[in-house]
Design a protein around this motif. Structure first.
Motif, PDB file in Angstrom:
ATOM      1  N   LEU A  86      48.797  32.899  26.283  1.00  0.00           N
ATOM      2  CA  LEU A  86      47.697  33.449  25.494  1.00  0.00           C
ATOM      3  C   LEU A  86      47.751  32.938  24.057  1.00  0.00           C
ATOM      4  CD1 LEU A  86      47.427  37.171  26.678  1.00  0.00           C
ATOM      5  CD2 LEU A  86      45.905  35.273  27.219  1.00  0.00           C
TER       6      LEU A  86
ATOM      7  N   ASP B 273      42.844  31.652  37.044  1.00  0.00           N
ATOM      8  CA  ASP B 273      42.924  32.705  36.013  1.00  0.00           C
ATOM      9  C   ASP B 273      41.806  32.576  34.989  1.00  0.00           C
ATOM     10  OD1 ASP B 273      45.245  33.614  37.230  1.00  0.00           O
ATOM     11  OD2 ASP B 273      46.565  32.490  35.900  1.00  0.00           O
TER      12      ASP B 273
ATOM     13  N   LEU C 295      39.694  35.863  27.795  1.00  0.00           N
ATOM     14  CA  LEU C 295      40.510  36.539  26.789  1.00  0.00           C
ATOM     15  C   LEU C 295      40.891  35.582  25.657  1.00  0.00           C
ATOM     16  CD1 LEU C 295      41.691  39.347  26.338  1.00  0.00           C
ATOM     17  CD2 LEU C 295      43.745  38.618  27.558  1.00  0.00           C
TER      18      LEU C 295
ATOM     19  N   GLU D 113      39.813  34.700  33.981  1.00  0.00           N
ATOM     20  CA  GLU D 113      39.776  35.854  33.086  1.00  0.00           C
ATOM     21  C   GLU D 113      40.655  35.614  31.862  1.00  0.00           C
ATOM     22  OE1 GLU D 113      40.604  36.057  36.303  1.00  0.00           O
ATOM     23  OE2 GLU D 113      38.806  36.963  37.183  1.00  0.00           O
ATOM     24  N   ARG D 114      41.739  34.870  32.054  1.00  0.00           N
ATOM     25  CA  ARG D 114      42.601  34.539  30.911  1.00  0.00           C
ATOM     26  C   ARG D 114      41.829  33.716  29.888  1.00  0.00           C
ATOM     27  NH1 ARG D 114      46.193  30.204  29.413  1.00  0.00           N
ATOM     28  NH2 ARG D 114      45.701  29.096  31.339  1.00  0.00           N
TER      29      ARG D 114
ATOM     30  N   LYS E 124      46.662  40.226  37.904  1.00  0.00           N
ATOM     31  CA  LYS E 124      46.594  39.461  36.656  1.00  0.00           C
ATOM     32  C   LYS E 124      45.236  39.612  35.988  1.00  0.00           C
ATOM     33  CE  LYS E 124      50.056  35.933  37.710  1.00  0.00           C
ATOM     34  NZ  LYS E 124      50.312  34.462  37.865  1.00  0.00           N
TER      35      LYS E 124
ATOM     36  N   SER F  28      44.133  41.251  32.342  1.00  0.00           N
ATOM     37  CA  SER F  28      43.193  40.672  31.383  1.00  0.00           C
ATOM     38  C   SER F  28      42.115  41.671  30.998  1.00  0.00           C
ATOM     39  CB  SER F  28      42.556  39.403  31.975  1.00  0.00           C
ATOM     40  OG  SER F  28      43.507  38.373  32.098  1.00  0.00           O
TER      41      SER F  28
ATOM     42  N   THR G  12      41.319  43.014  27.420  1.00  0.00           N
ATOM     43  CA  THR G  12      39.962  42.941  26.868  1.00  0.00           C
ATOM     44  C   THR G  12      39.582  44.258  26.221  1.00  0.00           C
ATOM     45  OG1 THR G  12      39.255  41.297  28.498  1.00  0.00           O
ATOM     46  CG2 THR G  12      37.520  42.570  27.431  1.00  0.00           C
TER      47      THR G  12
END
Length: 281
Positions: A196, A129, A135, A131-132, A79, A83, A87
């Motif tokens: 997102l 998450d 983003l 990293e989400r 996952k 991301s 990116t």
């Protein structure tokens, strides 16, 4: 033009890379493996190179160098790799729609600050998450480039920040919609996951921010990023509902730490994402 018109113009001229679509399909397939995902990325040498740079950047701060895509998948997870792919896609899309009608340095700084602040807020509040969240912050204002590309004069007017009117309120007055709405429309048309585009669409919705942590994080990150990108022009005290900060159980010390960490990391990320604009001469 409506938000959807600008979003459709973006998606008509900039398609998601095959890797994004394929990795999303693999993530939704319970029988797929990390190796399957790494193999998809490895088919694109340019994407592989850029993703390894990002994986070894301040965004992740691994103690050892990540030298292969397969190791990146093992180290950060499928996952997180998705991301990273998104990116890099965002970086390419930003470059594709860059327009001198707006201050590009401010746009990039605001986007990267928002991504890093959202990531650190997620860490502070124990979210998964992270990293989400980077983003979400990075893409929160993509709609500005969409408008600048098609209606440069309107985008330029929206950029004239004023103390007495919030930027998104001015966008609503001049355009009939906010950049947040346009950004979310773009992500929807790209068929990206709702986790997102929903927080981005609702980044100015205080009622939802008080109820949903991911929206609260994006709400706060967007406003703090604006202050970081325009330190001499924009105060955040009239932009932020203190109840939302309280709902995240964050004190002044935690917020100061988040902002400082994001500022320290931002330069390295900006150089990776836009070396032409931010690399030293």
């Amino acid at each position: 033009m409506q938000a959807t018109d600008y979003a459709m113009a973006v998606t008509d001229s900039f398609a998601l890379p095959d890797a994004c679509t394929r990795i999303k399909e693999l993530l939704e397939d319970p029988s797929s493996t990390a190796t399957d995902i790494a193999n998809v990325v490895s088919l694109d040498p340019s994407l592989s190179s850029k993703l390894l740079k990002l994986a070894n950047s301040a965004l992740y701060n691994f103690n050892t160098e990540i030298s292969t895509i397969s190791r990146a998948v093992s180290a950060i997870g499928a996952k997180a790799l998705y991301s990273l792919v998104m990116t890099e896609t965002a970086r390419s899309a930003f470059k594709h729609f860059e327009n001198n009608a707006i201050d590009l340095e401010r746009f990039w700084q605001q986007s990267v600050y928002a991504g890093l602040i959202a990531k650190h807020l997620a860490l502070e509040t124990g979210q998964k998450d992270t990293e989400r969240f980077f983003l979400l912050g990075l893409l929160h204002n993509f709609g500005e480039l969409a408008v600048a590309n098609r209606s440069p004069e309107l985008a330029s007017q929206c950029e004239q920040f004023e103390q007495k009117i919030r930027p998104w309120d001015k966008q609503k007055q001049l355009l009939g919609f906010t950049y947040a709405e346009c950004s979310a429309q773009i992500l929807m048309l790209w068929n990206l996951p709702s986790n997102l585009f929903t927080p981005i669409a609702n980044q100015h919705n205080e009622a939802l921010a008080l109820k949903q942590t991911d929206i609260a994080i994006v709400y706060l990150a967007v406003r703090l990023a604006l202050q970081c990108a325009l330190p001499n022009q924009k105060r955040t005290d009239h932009l932020i509902n203190a109840e939302i900060i309280d709902s995240l159980r964050l004190g002044e010390t935690e917020l100061e730490s988040v902002i400082l960490s994001s500022k320290v990391e931002s330069y390295k990320i900006l150089i990776i994402m836009n070396p032409e604009l931010f690399a030293s001469p």
